[in-house]
Design an enzyme around this catalytic site. Structure first.
Site, mmCIF file in Angstrom:
data_model
loop_
_atom_site.group_PDB
_atom_site.id
_atom_site.type_symbol
_atom_site.label_atom_id
_atom_site.label_comp_id
_atom_site.label_asym_id
_atom_site.label_seq_id
_atom_site.Cartn_x
_atom_site.Cartn_y
_atom_site.Cartn_z
ATOM 1 N N ASP A 251 -0.435 -8.380 -2.864
ATOM 2 C CA ASP A 251 -0.003 -7.868 -1.460
ATOM 3 C C ASP A 251 -0.584 -6.489 -1.218
ATOM 4 O O ASP A 251 -0.843 -5.668 -2.138
ATOM 5 C CB ASP A 251 1.577 -7.809 -1.548
ATOM 6 C CG ASP A 251 2.129 -6.855 -2.705
ATOM 7 O OD1 ASP A 251 2.324 -5.515 -2.430
ATOM 8 O OD2 ASP A 251 2.353 -7.339 -3.920
ATOM 9 N N SER A 252 -0.854 -6.149 -0.034
ATOM 10 C CA SER A 252 -1.427 -4.987 0.329
ATOM 11 C C SER A 252 -2.818 -4.645 -0.184
ATOM 12 O O SER A 252 -3.599 -5.330 -0.283
ATOM 13 C CB SER A 252 -0.490 -3.820 0.167
ATOM 14 O OG SER A 252 -0.711 -2.589 1.141
ATOM 15 N N ALA A 253 -2.653 -3.475 -1.042
ATOM 16 C CA ALA A 253 -4.080 -3.199 -1.749
ATOM 17 C C ALA A 253 -4.344 -4.369 -2.773
ATOM 18 O O ALA A 253 -5.454 -4.553 -3.447
ATOM 19 C CB ALA A 253 -3.925 -1.869 -2.572
ATOM 20 N N ALA B 47 0.942 -1.342 0.071
ATOM 21 C CA ALA B 47 -0.038 -0.075 -0.123
ATOM 22 C C ALA B 47 0.670 1.052 -0.094
ATOM 23 O O ALA B 47 0.382 2.570 -0.034
ATOM 24 C CB ALA B 47 -0.978 0.061 1.266
#
Length: 332
Positions: A180-182, A2
């Site tokens: 990953d993340s967002a 993110a």
């Protein structure tokens, strides 16, 4: 991931000439330093903080990589291990991967994603399709979710209508979503949207980017020196990505608002110094209470998106462990 990412084709000609255009776009209304500026007139500036690279891989990588255009707005980078590329009969599981960047920055061509997924394709023995989706704030959610659904649906159609020959290297009965993340948030939401139409084998969430109005303990701790994501950056990404006027308790941000019924088995990676750790742990707990098969892994001594941002020896050890676990999840 993110906190970071950049796509060259989103850089304006004004930005390439320097910063003298600011007065023509009005004041900056949202900014994450070094990553993104949003001006009053809607102009978005994304500095080239990390290089983008072509699909070229070194012969020693034992992977074939290439880009495919899917629409005017989306494209993908495909990674096929040589074991499948040069074997007429061998097919491998398909992993559809979504990069991070808070929904607002990022690219499937970013160098560290390219390196990570090149290595993952070989180690996890799978074909990987890395999706380059539309970014906020020009394209607020659910644009990225829609792009994800469209890409997965397109891939499944290729398997039935004899489209691209490389799709024949994919076992389309053995499909996984990951990010990953967002990108992990996107994988989760795309899985929810496809549960009634596609028999997914699993969902892999690496440091998933979720939120909520109520702060968790790890969000308040602010491991700013050890992790790429800060609370202020997180809040800015959500303001830019969610529908206008939505709070962080919107179900796209806070998945605990809605049921996750229908999701396949899941693997959730967390990092000790990530501000999202406690929220991710709570998500795993709640999903297990729904009867879901959820394997949660916490890597110590590292922060958010360490697998693409941290080159330390500690990180390399954790990345090796991550890849071993991913392979075992994909090939149980």
């Amino acid at each position: 991931m993110a906190a970071l990412s950049f796509t060259l084709n989103h850089q304006s000609s004004d930005n390439r000439r320097g910063g003298s255009h600011h007065h023509r776009h009005g004041p900056v209304i949202e900014e994450i330093e070094g990553l993104i500026k949003v001006f009053n007139d809607g102009c978005v500036e994304r500095p080239p903080i990390v290089p983008t690279v072509s699909a070229t891989v070194h012969p020693s990588a034992k992977v074939t990589a290439f880009d495919i255009k899917l629409s005017n707005d989306t494209w993908a980078r495909v990674y096929i291990p040589d074991a499948a590329a040069f074997s007429p009969s061998l097919t491998l599981p398909l992993l559809v991967y979504f990069h991070g960047g808070g929904f607002c920055v990022g690219s499937a061509a970013w160098s560290c994603y390219h390196d990570f997924l090149t290595e993952l394709a070989v180690n996890a023995r799978c074909v990987i399709v890395s999706v380059n989706y539309r970014l906020a704030p020009e394209h607020r959610l659910p644009a990225a979710y829609d792009d994800g659904v469209n890409v997965v649906s397109w891939l499944m159609k290729q398997g039935t209508n004899g489209g691209y020959s490389w799709v024949n290297k994919c076992d389309l009965s053995n499909v996984f979503l990951a990010g990953d993340s967002a990108g992990a948030n996107i994988a989760y939401q795309v899985a929810l949207k496809l549960t009634n139409t596609l028999n997914l084998k699993g969902v892999i969430l690496i440091h998933p980017f979720f939120g909520g109005e109520s702060r968790t303990f790890s969000e308040k701790q602010q491991h700013s020196k050890s992790s790429a994501l800060t609370l202020s950056a997180s809040d800015t990404y959500w303001r830019l990505a969610l529908p206008r006027g939505a709070s962080r308790d919107h179900p796209w941000c806070n998945p605990l608002i809605n049921s996750s019924a229908g999701l396949p088995r899941m693997m959730v990676f967390m990092a000790e110094f990530d501000i999202l750790k406690d929220r991710n742990m709570e998500m795993c707990k709640v999903m297990r209470s729904y009867g879901k098969r959820v394997e949660g892994i916490i890597h110590g001594g590292v922060g958010h998106a360490f697998h693409i941002l941290d080159k330390s020896s500690v990180s390399r050890d954790r990345i090796h462990d991550m890849m071993c676990r991913l392979r075992n999840f994909i090939h149980p």
